[in-house]
Design a protein around this motif. Structure first.
Motif, PDB file in Angstrom:
ATOM      1  N   PRO A   1      33.709  35.146  16.129  1.00  0.00           N
ATOM      2  CA  PRO A   1      32.235  35.225  16.164  1.00  0.00           C
ATOM      3  C   PRO A   1      31.706  34.837  17.549  1.00  0.00           C
ATOM      4  O   PRO A   1      32.347  34.097  18.295  1.00  0.00           O
ATOM      5  CB  PRO A   1      31.798  34.214  15.102  1.00  0.00           C
ATOM      6  N   LYS A   2      30.516  35.331  17.856  1.00  0.00           N
ATOM      7  CA  LYS A   2      29.891  35.060  19.150  1.00  0.00           C
ATOM      8  C   LYS A   2      28.553  34.365  18.951  1.00  0.00           C
ATOM      9  O   LYS A   2      27.807  34.674  18.010  1.00  0.00           O
ATOM     10  CB  LYS A   2      29.708  36.367  19.926  1.00  0.00           C
ATOM     11  N   TYR A   3      28.263  33.439  19.867  1.00  0.00           N
ATOM     12  CA  TYR A   3      27.033  32.655  19.779  1.00  0.00           C
ATOM     13  C   TYR A   3      26.335  32.637  21.134  1.00  0.00           C
ATOM     14  O   TYR A   3      26.987  32.695  22.188  1.00  0.00           O
ATOM     15  CB  TYR A   3      27.341  31.224  19.338  1.00  0.00           C
ATOM     16  N   SER A   4      25.012  32.534  21.083  1.00  0.00           N
ATOM     17  CA  SER A   4      24.223  32.401  22.310  1.00  0.00           C
ATOM     18  C   SER A   4      22.929  31.666  21.984  1.00  0.00           C
ATOM     19  O   SER A   4      22.441  31.719  20.851  1.00  0.00           O
ATOM     20  CB  SER A   4      23.921  33.769  22.926  1.00  0.00           C
ATOM     21  N   VAL A   5      22.407  30.958  22.970  1.00  0.00           N
ATOM     22  CA  VAL A   5      21.099  30.293  22.847  1.00  0.00           C
ATOM     23  C   VAL A   5      20.072  31.221  23.466  1.00  0.00           C
ATOM     24  O   VAL A   5      20.117  31.502  24.677  1.00  0.00           O
ATOM     25  CB  VAL A   5      21.106  28.921  23.536  1.00  0.00           C
ATOM     26  N   GLU A   6      19.141  31.706  22.640  1.00  0.00           N
ATOM     27  CA  GLU A   6      18.161  32.693  23.096  1.00  0.00           C
ATOM     28  C   GLU A   6      16.944  32.044  23.752  1.00  0.00           C
ATOM     29  O   GLU A   6      16.411  32.582  24.729  1.00  0.00           O
ATOM     30  CB  GLU A   6      17.709  33.555  21.911  1.00  0.00           C
TER      31      GLU A   6
ATOM     32  N   ARG B   1      20.205  31.050  32.823  1.00  0.00           N
ATOM     33  CA  ARG B   1      21.570  31.528  32.583  1.00  0.00           C
ATOM     34  C   ARG B   1      22.218  30.597  31.549  1.00  0.00           C
ATOM     35  O   ARG B   1      21.815  29.444  31.394  1.00  0.00           O
ATOM     36  CB  ARG B   1      22.389  31.561  33.867  1.00  0.00           C
ATOM     37  N   GLY B   2      23.214  31.096  30.890  1.00  0.00           N
ATOM     38  CA  GLY B   2      23.900  30.281  29.878  1.00  0.00           C
ATOM     39  C   GLY B   2      25.118  31.001  29.335  1.00  0.00           C
ATOM     40  O   GLY B   2      25.225  32.230  29.373  1.00  0.00           O
ATOM     41  N   SER B   3      26.033  30.219  28.827  1.00  0.00           N
ATOM     42  CA  SER B   3      27.250  30.762  28.209  1.00  0.00           C
ATOM     43  C   SER B   3      27.698  29.810  27.114  1.00  0.00           C
ATOM     44  O   SER B   3      27.504  28.592  27.207  1.00  0.00           O
ATOM     45  CB  SER B   3      28.371  30.930  29.244  1.00  0.00           C
ATOM     46  N   CYS B   4      28.272  30.388  26.058  1.00  0.00           N
ATOM     47  CA  CYS B   4      28.753  29.597  24.922  1.00  0.00           C
ATOM     48  C   CYS B   4      30.219  29.917  24.669  1.00  0.00           C
ATOM     49  O   CYS B   4      30.673  31.052  24.872  1.00  0.00           O
ATOM     50  CB  CYS B   4      27.947  29.910  23.661  1.00  0.00           C
ATOM     51  N   ARG B   5      30.937  28.934  24.208  1.00  0.00           N
ATOM     52  CA  ARG B   5      32.348  29.103  23.862  1.00  0.00           C
ATOM     53  C   ARG B   5      32.603  28.473  22.489  1.00  0.00           C
ATOM     54  O   ARG B   5      31.967  27.485  22.123  1.00  0.00           O
ATOM     55  CB  ARG B   5      33.256  28.469  24.918  1.00  0.00           C
ATOM     56  N   LEU B   6      33.506  29.060  21.769  1.00  0.00           N
ATOM     57  CA  LEU B   6      33.833  28.615  20.413  1.00  0.00           C
ATOM     58  C   LEU B   6      35.231  28.023  20.400  1.00  0.00           C
ATOM     59  O   LEU B   6      36.179  28.641  20.899  1.00  0.00           O
ATOM     60  CB  LEU B   6      33.737  29.783  19.428  1.00  0.00           C
ATOM     61  N   ARG B   7      35.340  26.836  19.786  1.00  0.00           N
ATOM     62  CA  ARG B   7      36.642  26.208  19.546  1.00  0.00           C
ATOM     63  C   ARG B   7      36.790  25.990  18.049  1.00  0.00           C
ATOM     64  O   ARG B   7      35.840  25.623  17.369  1.00  0.00           O
ATOM     65  CB  ARG B   7      36.772  24.887  20.283  1.00  0.00           C
TER      66      ARG B   7
END
Length: 237
Positions: free
Chosen positions: A86-91, A230-236
């Motif tokens: 799954p992918k996540y982002s803060v809008e 700008r922003g980036s998210c990562r999933l663990r």
């Protein structure tokens, strides 16, 4: 009466080597195992040990069979369901209150969660945690209600985060003010989601999605949006 004949050799001087006949009552004859019998009994002990040790290869073969079976099942599940991360982002971040001297911070964090899987659904549990921090200092925190996300679904989530029960160091205000003057405030958004995965009629055990996002925003002022640059998210997992 019974007779017991034995070749007896003694080291004593008064006894000479020879054959002696000893007469005993029949009901008192003592029988000792001869050397040949003792050797047979002693030889039987390692045989018992060998019987037990012979089980070890069978146990190893059984364990190997189980491992191979599990690997085959996992491979079949991957081929059938083709799982994707799954992918996540803060809008966006809506700042309602931001007063560090009064320890008053209220924000709405808008998150986009995308499930790209065609045959896999995700159940998000109630016991989740979200927070916004400036480096190591948490400024506000909250949670989301649990929900089910179906396959090939993109959900927009809005979480209200507050500073209830939090205390801020004096350095926090000066650090944010300096970065705000440059129009580049560093924020971290953290999300811990306990989830279960549904694959058809199969359902996984509960485990955690740990999402970490690094953001750069223009400002942190009351009644304004933060203005994500700008922003980036990562999933663990």
């Amino acid at each position: 009466m019974a007779r017991y004949e034995r070749l007896y050799t003694s080291h004593k001087d008064n006894l000479k080597p020879g054959v002696y006949v000893i007469e005993l009552p029949k009901d008192q004859v003592l029988r000792l195992p001869g050397p040949r019998t003792r050797k047979i009994e002693d030889a039987s002990l390692p045989i018992r040990c060998k019987k037990h040790s012979s089980c070890l290869p069978w146990i190893l073969r059984f364990l190997l069979f189980l491992i191979v079976l599990v690997v085959i099942l996992v491979a079949i599940l991957f081929l059938v369901f083709q799982p994707r991360i799954p992918k996540y982002s803060v809008e966006d971040i809506k700042v309602h209150e931001f007063n560090l001297s009064r320890e008053l911070v209220v924000m709405d964090v808008i998150i986009r969660a995308k499930n790209p899987n065609k045959r896999i659904g995700i159940d998000y549990k109630n016991s989740n945690r979200l927070w916004v921090s400036h480096y190591e200092t948490v400024m506000c925190r909250g949670s989301l209600p649990g929900f089910h996300q179906g396959h090939m679904n993109t959900s927009t989530l809005e979480a209200r985060l507050t500073a209830n029960g939090l205390h801020f160091p004096k350095e926090l205000s000066s650090s944010i003010k300096d970065q705000q003057n440059d129009g580049d405030v560093h924020l971290n958004v953290g999300m811990d989601f306990p989830v279960t995965i549904k694959m058809g009629i199969l359902k996984s055990m509960k485990f955690d999605f740990k999402v970490r996002c690094d953001l750069s925003v223009m400002r942190l002022l009351s009644n304004q949006t933060a203005g994500i640059q700008r922003g980036s998210c990562r999933l663990r997992i």
